[in-house]
Design a protein around this motif. Structure first.
Motif, PDB file in Angstrom:
ATOM      1  N   ALA A  35     -10.038   4.643  -4.187  1.00 16.00           N
ATOM      2  CA  ALA A  35      -8.984   4.241  -5.121  1.00 16.00           C
ATOM      3  C   ALA A  35      -9.569   3.508  -6.329  1.00 16.00           C
ATOM      4  O   ALA A  35      -9.120   3.700  -7.468  1.00 16.00           O
ATOM      5  CB  ALA A  35      -7.971   3.360  -4.405  1.00 16.00           C
ATOM      6  N   HIS A  36     -10.567   2.684  -6.108  1.00 17.04           N
ATOM      7  CA  HIS A  36     -11.195   1.935  -7.196  1.00 17.04           C
ATOM      8  C   HIS A  36     -11.861   2.889  -8.188  1.00 17.04           C
ATOM      9  O   HIS A  36     -11.743   2.710  -9.413  1.00 17.04           O
ATOM     10  CB  HIS A  36     -12.233   0.968  -6.616  1.00 17.04           C
ATOM     11  N   MET A  70     -11.154   0.371   5.786  1.00 17.61           N
ATOM     12  CA  MET A  70     -10.518  -0.167   4.585  1.00 17.61           C
ATOM     13  C   MET A  70     -11.446  -0.054   3.373  1.00 17.61           C
ATOM     14  O   MET A  70     -11.007   0.244   2.264  1.00 17.61           O
ATOM     15  CB  MET A  70     -10.127  -1.629   4.808  1.00 17.61           C
ATOM     16  N   TYR A  71     -12.726  -0.270   3.576  1.00 22.57           N
ATOM     17  CA  TYR A  71     -13.648  -0.223   2.451  1.00 22.57           C
ATOM     18  C   TYR A  71     -13.784   1.191   1.908  1.00 22.57           C
ATOM     19  O   TYR A  71     -13.893   1.396   0.700  1.00 22.57           O
ATOM     20  CB  TYR A  71     -15.014  -0.781   2.848  1.00 22.57           C
ATOM     21  N   ALA A  91      -1.235   2.187 -10.067  1.00 20.28           N
ATOM     22  CA  ALA A  91      -1.030   2.587  -8.678  1.00 20.28           C
ATOM     23  C   ALA A  91      -2.356   2.568  -7.921  1.00 20.28           C
ATOM     24  O   ALA A  91      -2.438   2.057  -6.797  1.00 20.28           O
ATOM     25  CB  ALA A  91      -0.399   3.974  -8.609  1.00 20.28           C
ATOM     26  N   PHE A  92      -3.401   3.100  -8.551  1.00 21.02           N
ATOM     27  CA  PHE A  92      -4.701   3.157  -7.883  1.00 21.02           C
ATOM     28  C   PHE A  92      -5.358   1.774  -7.815  1.00 21.02           C
ATOM     29  O   PHE A  92      -6.055   1.461  -6.846  1.00 21.02           O
ATOM     30  CB  PHE A  92      -5.606   4.160  -8.604  1.00 21.02           C
ATOM     31  N   LEU A 111       0.834  -1.208   0.000  1.00 22.54           N
ATOM     32  CA  LEU A 111       0.000   0.000   0.000  1.00 22.54           C
ATOM     33  C   LEU A 111       0.861   1.246   0.000  1.00 22.54           C
ATOM     34  O   LEU A 111       0.596   2.207  -0.736  1.00 22.54           O
ATOM     35  CB  LEU A 111      -0.924  -0.009   1.216  1.00 22.54           C
ATOM     36  N   ASP A 112       1.925   1.246   0.796  1.00 19.69           N
ATOM     37  CA  ASP A 112       2.826   2.395   0.847  1.00 19.69           C
ATOM     38  C   ASP A 112       3.479   2.632  -0.512  1.00 19.69           C
ATOM     39  O   ASP A 112       3.567   3.785  -0.978  1.00 19.69           O
ATOM     40  CB  ASP A 112       3.892   2.161   1.922  1.00 19.69           C
ATOM     41  N   CYS A 113       3.925   1.557  -1.179  1.00 22.22           N
ATOM     42  CA  CYS A 113       4.537   1.700  -2.501  1.00 22.22           C
ATOM     43  C   CYS A 113       3.544   2.257  -3.518  1.00 22.22           C
ATOM     44  O   CYS A 113       3.862   3.172  -4.288  1.00 22.22           O
ATOM     45  CB  CYS A 113       5.058   0.345  -2.986  1.00 22.22           C
ATOM     46  N   PHE A 114       2.337   1.706  -3.538  1.00 21.38           N
ATOM     47  CA  PHE A 114       1.331   2.164  -4.502  1.00 21.38           C
ATOM     48  C   PHE A 114       0.950   3.625  -4.239  1.00 21.38           C
ATOM     49  O   PHE A 114       0.737   4.398  -5.185  1.00 21.38           O
ATOM     50  CB  PHE A 114       0.095   1.273  -4.425  1.00 21.38           C
ATOM     51  N   GLN A 115       0.849   4.004  -2.983  1.00 28.42           N
ATOM     52  CA  GLN A 115       0.498   5.386  -2.668  1.00 28.42           C
ATOM     53  C   GLN A 115       1.598   6.346  -3.109  1.00 28.42           C
ATOM     54  O   GLN A 115       1.313   7.439  -3.622  1.00 28.42           O
ATOM     55  CB  GLN A 115       0.214   5.517  -1.175  1.00 28.42           C
TER      56      GLN A 115
END
Length: 422
Positions: free
Chosen positions: A167-168, A160-161, A138-139, A122-126
């Motif tokens: 992001a979705h 989380m949802y 990324a999203f 999650l940190d990498c994608f953000q």
């Protein structure tokens, strides 16, 4: 064999092929050589003379021909075609953003399927999304991390949802609603919003669009379990097993369905086969352990529950299965000690209230068990999908409080499937 990876692509110089996520793309040889020249000079401009030398072996062609060929390359790269830019007098340049490395690293961490791995992913994608706000990958990664962290009870599902939805939505805006993203959204509609008819429609559409996806089969199975359509759930899973027998969650969910159907001997048989195929998947150990307990093989069940906890130590709720098994079979002091430890863990980590309710009931505290079930409902526990069929809840079904909770979950008795008798 020379293979060069960039983004989701892999260029193979030996076979002159270009692959995207393992699938070969239709790229004519001359466009392949032009792309290869850009890759070898990644980050630098390739002028006309250099392009002729490297991609056309010195054979002169017009600048227009070069431009048309590069246009073909950009088109075949799809949404990543923007990585190729042009400046008069300087030429063409392929610039793979740093976010691409972050995305690759994110997927590496994601494959661990542990809380630590998903949080690192999650940190990498953000970080990748900050660097390149137009990179849909990324999203997509962010959305899947949030979805799994919530689904597996690693972090608070409600929070989380919310992150998943945001992001979705951005991923779909950037690259459309693929079958995979449709299935992810349907999974959320099912587990977190309890909009079952919409979830089914979306999953069936995703299945039509991508019939080769075993994950869609598994998610349909989970939905039909919720709706007490256990015959449909089993039939779909058996169809998936015939094609995707090695997909880890397929045999695991067959054990689950057999347990829900109270076919415990069959569940044990499934469990033995699943252990041979996937000995390190905690879900297999967990569901197999339950089948063993239901058939009176308590010591073997406890062994499976302990192994599941060892395999996934960051899932604190797994300890509940050992504890409630101990409580049901006369080892109350050990179970109470584990309950106290779980309450301590809950101060700093999420522990799914659905499972705690079962442990409390096994220890004879039914009032507290129902309080935990209410908490599970408000926290959007994804495990509530088992509410109507879980054998662990059979002792609670005759209590009016269970009926009230069930009606809230299904919104109305008319919309709900037939209830399971205790």
């Amino acid at each position: 064999m020379e293979q060069i990876a960039f983004g989701p692509f892999r260029l193979d110089s030996t076979t002159t092929t270009l692959l995207r996520d393992g699938q070969e793309l239709d790229l004519r040889p001359q466009a392949f050589h032009a792309l290869k020249a850009l890759i070898h000079n990644r980050g630098r401009y390739v002028g006309y003379a250099q392009m002729i030398n490297q991609a056309w072996d010195g054979n002169l062609v017009s600048k227009h021909t070069v431009a048309v060929t590069i246009g073909e390359v950009k088109k075949i790269l799809g949404e990543f075609g923007a990585w190729i830019s042009y400046r008069p007098k300087l030429g063409y340049r392929l610039e793979v953003p740093h976010s691409d490395d972050l995305v690759k690293q994110g997927w590496h961490f994601w494959t661990r399927r542990t809380r630590e791995g998903l949080e690192k992913a999650l940190d990498c994608f953000q970080q990748a999304a900050v660097e390149n706000a137009s990179d849909f990958r990324a999203f997509e990664g962010i959305s899947l991390c949030y979805l799994l962290l919530g689904t597996y009870g690693m972090r608070t599902p409600r929070e989380m949802y919310s992150g998943f939805l945001q992001a979705h939505k951005r991923a779909v805006e950037l690259c459309g609603l693929t079958p995979e993203r449709r299935a992810d959204r349907a999974h959320g509609l099912h587990l977190f919003e309890h909009r079952f008819a919409e979830a089914e429609a979306e999953l069936l559409q995703a299945q039509r669009e991508s019939p080769e996806s075993p994950e869609v089969y598994v998610r349909l199975t989970m939905l039909y379990v919720t709706l007490n359509r256990l015959d449909d759930a089993l039939n779909i899973l058996l169809a998936a097993r015939s094609t995707y027998s090695l997909w880890p969650t397929v045999p695991a969910h067959e054990i689950l369905i057999r347990n829900c159907r109270r076919e415990y001997d069959a569940a044990v048989a499934c469990g033995k086969k699943a252990i041979e195929l996937h000995p390190y998947l905690y879900l297999v150990r967990l569901f197999y352990g339950e089948a063993l307990e239901y058939t009176g093989k308590v010591d073997e069940a406890l062994e499976q529950f302990r192994l599941a906890t060892i395999m996934s130590p960051d899932l604190s709720w797994l300890r509940v299965f050992e504890a409630k098994c101990l409580a049901r079979h006369g080892r109350r002091k050990e179970a109470q000690k584990m309950l106290a430890e779980l309450h301590q863990i809950r101060k700093t980590q999420y522990v799914d209230a659905y499972y705690l309710a079962q442990l409390l009931d096994a220890l004879g505290d039914r009032d507290q068990a129902f309080q935990e079930l209410e908490r599970a409902y408000h926290e959007k526990s994804p495990v509530l999908f088992m509410l109507d069929v879980d054998p662990n809840l059979d002792p609670l079904r005759t209590d009016v409080r269970f009926t009230v909770l069930r009606d809230k979950f299904f919104e109305s008795k008319d919309a709900a499937p037939p209830a399971v008798s205790a």
